[in-house]
Scaffold this motif. Structure first.
Motif, PDB file in Angstrom:
ATOM      1  N   ILE A  37       0.841  -1.201   0.000  1.00  0.00           N
ATOM      2  CA  ILE A  37       0.000   0.000   0.000  1.00  0.00           C
ATOM      3  C   ILE A  37       0.875   1.250   0.000  1.00  0.00           C
ATOM      4  N   ARG A  38       1.933   1.245   0.801  1.00  0.00           N
ATOM      5  CA  ARG A  38       2.832   2.405   0.842  1.00  0.00           C
ATOM      6  C   ARG A  38       3.606   2.558  -0.467  1.00  0.00           C
ATOM      7  N   LYS A  39       3.932   1.437  -1.091  1.00  0.00           N
ATOM      8  CA  LYS A  39       4.687   1.476  -2.344  1.00  0.00           C
ATOM      9  C   LYS A  39       3.827   1.946  -3.506  1.00  0.00           C
ATOM     10  N   ARG A  40       2.537   1.557  -3.503  1.00  0.00           N
ATOM     11  CA  ARG A  40       1.619   1.895  -4.593  1.00  0.00           C
ATOM     12  C   ARG A  40       0.330   2.502  -4.031  1.00  0.00           C
ATOM     13  N   PRO A  41       0.401   3.647  -3.364  1.00  0.00           N
ATOM     14  CA  PRO A  41      -0.795   4.220  -2.724  1.00  0.00           C
ATOM     15  C   PRO A  41      -1.911   4.556  -3.718  1.00  0.00           C
ATOM     16  N   GLY A  42      -1.528   4.884  -4.963  1.00  0.00           N
ATOM     17  CA  GLY A  42      -2.529   5.240  -5.967  1.00  0.00           C
ATOM     18  C   GLY A  42      -3.531   4.133  -6.251  1.00  0.00           C
ATOM     19  N   MET A  43      -3.114   2.875  -6.069  1.00  0.00           N
ATOM     20  CA  MET A  43      -4.020   1.743  -6.300  1.00  0.00           C
ATOM     21  C   MET A  43      -5.141   1.713  -5.263  1.00  0.00           C
ATOM     22  N   TYR A  44      -4.901   2.336  -4.114  1.00  0.00           N
ATOM     23  CA  TYR A  44      -5.835   2.222  -2.998  1.00  0.00           C
ATOM     24  C   TYR A  44      -6.618   3.509  -2.719  1.00  0.00           C
ATOM     25  N   ILE A  45      -5.968   4.655  -2.881  1.00  0.00           N
ATOM     26  CA  ILE A  45      -6.677   5.905  -2.569  1.00  0.00           C
ATOM     27  C   ILE A  45      -6.739   6.851  -3.765  1.00  0.00           C
ATOM     28  N   GLY A  46      -6.298   6.403  -4.928  1.00  0.00           N
ATOM     29  CA  GLY A  46      -6.443   7.203  -6.139  1.00  0.00           C
ATOM     30  C   GLY A  46      -5.325   8.212  -6.346  1.00  0.00           C
ATOM     31  N   ARG A  47      -5.188   9.151  -5.418  1.00  0.00           N
ATOM     32  CA  ARG A  47      -4.186  10.198  -5.567  1.00  0.00           C
ATOM     33  C   ARG A  47      -3.723  10.631  -4.179  1.00  0.00           C
ATOM     34  N   ASP A  55     -10.853  15.140  -3.981  1.00  0.00           N
ATOM     35  CA  ASP A  55     -10.505  13.726  -4.138  1.00  0.00           C
ATOM     36  C   ASP A  55      -9.092  13.409  -3.659  1.00  0.00           C
ATOM     37  N   ASP A  56      -8.433  14.366  -3.012  1.00  0.00           N
ATOM     38  CA  ASP A  56      -7.085  14.110  -2.497  1.00  0.00           C
ATOM     39  C   ASP A  56      -7.114  13.035  -1.415  1.00  0.00           C
ATOM     40  N   GLY A  57      -5.980  12.359  -1.259  1.00  0.00           N
ATOM     41  CA  GLY A  57      -5.899  11.182  -0.401  1.00  0.00           C
ATOM     42  C   GLY A  57      -6.316  11.381   1.039  1.00  0.00           C
ATOM     43  N   ILE A  58      -6.035  12.548   1.623  1.00  0.00           N
ATOM     44  CA  ILE A  58      -6.366  12.732   3.039  1.00  0.00           C
ATOM     45  C   ILE A  58      -7.869  12.640   3.275  1.00  0.00           C
ATOM     46  N   TYR A  59      -8.672  13.046   2.283  1.00  0.00           N
ATOM     47  CA  TYR A  59     -10.125  12.946   2.432  1.00  0.00           C
ATOM     48  C   TYR A  59     -10.603  11.509   2.231  1.00  0.00           C
ATOM     49  N   GLY A 133      -9.880  -0.741   3.204  1.00  0.00           N
ATOM     50  CA  GLY A 133     -10.029   0.641   3.645  1.00  0.00           C
ATOM     51  C   GLY A 133      -9.212   1.068   4.837  1.00  0.00           C
ATOM     52  N   THR A 134      -9.512   0.523   6.036  1.00  0.00           N
ATOM     53  CA  THR A 134      -8.815   0.941   7.245  1.00  0.00           C
ATOM     54  C   THR A 134      -7.347   0.534   7.208  1.00  0.00           C
ATOM     55  N   LYS A 135      -7.041  -0.560   6.532  1.00  0.00           N
ATOM     56  CA  LYS A 135      -5.640  -0.981   6.414  1.00  0.00           C
ATOM     57  C   LYS A 135      -4.838   0.059   5.626  1.00  0.00           C
ATOM     58  N   ALA A 136      -5.471   0.645   4.593  1.00  0.00           N
ATOM     59  CA  ALA A 136      -4.799   1.686   3.816  1.00  0.00           C
ATOM     60  C   ALA A 136      -4.558   2.921   4.671  1.00  0.00           C
ATOM     61  N   VAL A 137      -5.520   3.272   5.523  1.00  0.00           N
ATOM     62  CA  VAL A 137      -5.354   4.404   6.434  1.00  0.00           C
ATOM     63  C   VAL A 137      -4.173   4.132   7.367  1.00  0.00           C
ATOM     64  N   ASN A 138      -4.109   2.937   7.891  1.00  0.00           N
ATOM     65  CA  ASN A 138      -3.020   2.537   8.791  1.00  0.00           C
ATOM     66  C   ASN A 138      -1.671   2.646   8.088  1.00  0.00           C
ATOM     67  N   ASP A 320     -23.403  -6.970  -2.588  1.00  0.00           N
ATOM     68  CA  ASP A 320     -22.105  -7.214  -3.223  1.00  0.00           C
ATOM     69  C   ASP A 320     -21.825  -6.182  -4.310  1.00  0.00           C
ATOM     70  N   PRO A 321     -21.542  -4.930  -3.906  1.00  0.00           N
ATOM     71  CA  PRO A 321     -21.249  -3.905  -4.917  1.00  0.00           C
ATOM     72  C   PRO A 321     -19.937  -4.186  -5.636  1.00  0.00           C
ATOM     73  N   ILE A 322     -19.951  -3.980  -6.952  1.00  0.00           N
ATOM     74  CA  ILE A 322     -18.738  -4.144  -7.758  1.00  0.00           C
ATOM     75  C   ILE A 322     -18.375  -2.766  -8.308  1.00  0.00           C
ATOM     76  N   PHE A 323     -17.232  -2.219  -7.850  1.00  0.00           N
ATOM     77  CA  PHE A 323     -16.809  -0.899  -8.283  1.00  0.00           C
ATOM     78  C   PHE A 323     -15.646  -1.025  -9.250  1.00  0.00           C
ATOM     79  N   GLU A 324     -15.462   0.026 -10.048  1.00  0.00           N
ATOM     80  CA  GLU A 324     -14.393  -0.006 -11.035  1.00  0.00           C
ATOM     81  C   GLU A 324     -13.020   0.217 -10.421  1.00  0.00           C
ATOM     82  N   SER A 325     -12.985   0.725  -9.181  1.00  0.00           N
ATOM     83  CA  SER A 325     -11.706   0.918  -8.507  1.00  0.00           C
ATOM     84  C   SER A 325     -11.945   0.979  -7.012  1.00  0.00           C
ATOM     85  N   GLN A 326     -10.840   0.989  -6.241  1.00  0.00           N
ATOM     86  CA  GLN A 326     -10.955   1.076  -4.791  1.00  0.00           C
ATOM     87  C   GLN A 326     -11.605   2.384  -4.363  1.00  0.00           C
TER      88      GLN A 326
END
Length: 623
Positions: A37-47, A55-59, A133-138, A320-326
């Motif tokens: 997650i730290r190496k590729r944060p964009g995969m999890y929070i977009g930006r 849409d910035d990551g802190i929000y 979700g919460t793991k990415a915040v951590n 079971d929602p299916i989204f196009e991204s995290q």
């Protein structure tokens, strides 16, 4: 030879370019889930971002934590959520739900694919089904603490950048629930600042979607008694043509009405998350409205005639929602379409039968839309024929080679863009220094027309407005937009600001969804250049200019001469210099809408015919 992966790990392959092109077992790197997650944060929070964009990551980090608290409310556990953010950015979210099972506190916030969200007996309509979700915040927090309170006991864990550093448990007199405290990592978010405006908007959406929930933040209590109907009422601000049609059951809630505006606008949600790009639920909603109106009226109105002018809100709950991204901007479930469409159709038809006044006003609006569309068809045909005679291509457009499509959208960081400039001078600088693969330029021949209050057929009678619409390819649908970003690039003087306002009026009046979806941007270019023999600094404000002068002039014996140049127009910046300002370090301000209801008021005041009022306002606010 097969490579076996350890549980909860990701594997990355690095091909090292060395003199010997060595590629062996030593080049294979294995990362833990939180390291990934730290190496590729964009995969999890977009930006990542600095907090200047909603849409910035802190929000996204804040959203992921609040989502969990709201899930407790949805399941009937806890009607209050406390949110606190201090001046350092340290954020605390406390809910009064069931609390994480004490023996699983560490796992639930640090091990991907772990959580009760997979168990539909415990969480029936949760957003966080990916277990991330919460793991990415951590992982993306400099400091992360979670405390769970259950039946007089508590368990707590403290993490530093995803690594467990302390855990504790014992007795407690606190009410049941979970408290999460985190500080976004300044290694990843170096200059972040929370914008309270964005947080305020998010918190209001939470309570609109969950009638009865109370969120306490900054001495403000967020609460809604009527759910989506309250959201729609706020957005319309008395601009609706008839009493909104409203429906709610356990899994579907919607409200809509028509206004005199062009186009249609929606706020759609899935399990409490705002889907800014819509998806199958929104398509089904539109389909249901059309079918319901046609069933009631006994006619076969066209989709466009029914939709033009609609402002709607929609929320669904599915297992079971299916989204196009995290980041969950667009829903992809196809099995829900018929259910939503049929339910909306029946509800709309039933409401129209019950309320004859609403039905009459709605049908009157649709018939007027139909009349306007037929009139436009004639004008449109003439405009297209005229355009073909002038040139095969749009004369003011220097296009780029790459354009996204519905099947292949642009990857983050590789979006294409079009600069709308004033005159050939500014266009020349950008054309000479742009990236022709991803950057296009549309040059205006003069000040565009003020279109406020003008009918849609003006677009086809005004050559410049028509060319701009064709260049963007938004005549039939906003979804056909050829560019990810539409950037207004005007001079930093009175005329430049006026042109900017005229263009914003054009987009807001005719193509409001372009603004709502975040496609419109303002290009920031330097106002000053400060330099001495050794260094050149470009400044975007008076404050930056003063700082640059202090730096380059020095003090005492080291004092040097520094030259200051003020750029009045884009054409004064050489192409070689300009390339720095539209490259990797491009500064853009995204144009956003706080509320649909504010658009008409703001445009009317600044661009309308109320000259005396504007003059008085300017005189009172002159510095």
């Amino acid at each position: 030879m097969a490579c076996r992966l350890l549980p909860n790990t990701y594997i990355l392959l690095y091909i090292m370019t060395t003199s010997s092109h060595l590629y062996d077992e030593s080049k294979i790197k294995t990362l833990s889930s939180l390291e990934h997650i730290r190496k590729r944060p964009g995969m999890y929070i977009g930006r990542l971002g600095d907090g200047s964009h909603p849409d910035d990551g802190i929000y996204i980090l804040l959203k992921e934590v609040i989502d969990n608290a709201v899930d407790e409310f949805i399941m009937g556990a806890g009607k209050r959520i406390d949110v606190q953010i201090d001046e350092t950015g340290l954020t605390r979210v406390r809910d009064y739900g069931r609390g994480i099972p004490l023996g699983k506190v560490v796992e639930c916030v640090s091990v991907i694919n772990t959580g009760a969200k997979y168990n539909t007996d415990v969480f029936q309509f949760s957003v966080g089904l990916n277990g991330v979700g919460t793991k990415a915040v951590n992982a993306l927090s400099e400091q992360f603490r979670v405390t769970s309170y259950r039946d007089g006991s508590y368990a707590a864990a403290l993490f530093h950048r995803g690594i467990l550093v302390e855990r504790d448990q014992g007795e407690s007199g606190e009410k049941n629930g979970t408290a999460v405290e985190f500080l976004p990592d300044r290694e990843l978010f170096p200059d972040f600042i929370y914008d309270v405006t964005y947080i305020d908007r998010r918190l209001w959406r939470y309570v609109y979607l969950n009638a009865g929930l109370k969120i306490h933040f900054n001495k403000t209590i967020y609460h809604s008694a009527n759910g989506l109907l309250d959201l729609l009422t706020k957005e319309l601000n008395d601009s609706n043509l008839y009493q909104p049609i409203y429906y709610k059951d356990q899994t579907l809630e919607f409200a809509f009405s028509h206004t005199d505006a062009y186009g249609d606008s929606y706020y759609s949600f899935v399990n409490g998350t705002y889907t800014s790009e819509g998806g199958t639920h929104l398509s089904a909603f539109r389909e249901g409205i059309l079918k319901g109106i046609n069933e009631f009226s006994g006619k076969k109105f066209m989709n466009k005639d029914v939709r033009d002018g609609i402002v709607g809100t929609l929320a669904i709950k599915i297992r079971d929602p299916i989204f196009e991204s995290q980041t969950k901007n667009k829903l992809g479930n196809t099995d829900i379409r018929s259910w939503i469409a049929n339910c909306v159709k029946d509800a709309v038809s039933s409401e129209l039968y019950k309320n004859s006044e609403t039905a009459e006003q709605l049908l009157d609006k649709i018939i007027r839309n139909e009349k306007v569309r037929k009139e436009l068809q004639i004008v449109r045909t003439e405009a297209r024929a005229k355009a073909k005679k002038v040139a095969i291509k749009i004369p003011q457009l220097k296009d780029c080679k790459y354009h996204p499509s519905k099947d292949k959208p642009s990857k983050p960081g590789y979006e294409n863009m079009v600069f709308i400039t004033e005159g050939q001078s500014a266009a020349g600088s950008i054309v000479s220094s742009r990236d022709p693969m991803r950057q296009a330029v549309f040059s205006l021949r003069g000040k565009p027309m003020n279109v406020l209050g003008q009918r849609l057929n003006l677009l086809y009678k005004n050559e410049e407005m028509y060319s701009l619409m064709q260049a963007l390819n938004i005549e039939d649908s906003i979804a056909d937009l050829r560019y990810d970003k539409v950037i207004i690039a005007t001079d930093a003087d009175v005329d430049g600001l006026h042109i900017r306002n005229l263009l914003m009026t054009f987009f807001l009046h005719y193509f409001e969804p372009l603004v709502k979806l975040g496609h419109i941007h303002i290009l920031e270019t330097p106002i000053y250049r400060v330099r001495n023999r050794d260094e050149t600094i470009y400044c975007y404000s008076e404050k930056e200019k003063e700082a640059a002068l202090r730096k380059l002039q020095g003090r005492g014996k080291a004092k040097k001469a520094a030259e200051t140049t003020r750029f009045k127009g884009l054409g004064e910046i050489s192409p070689k210099e300009f390339g720095q300002f539209i490259g990797d370090d491009i500064r853009l301000r995204n144009v956003t809408i706080d509320s649909i209801s504010e658009i008409a008021q703001v445009l009317s005041f600044y661009m309308g015919k109320n000259t005396p009022e504007r003059k008085q306002y300017i005189m009172e606010h002159l510095i």
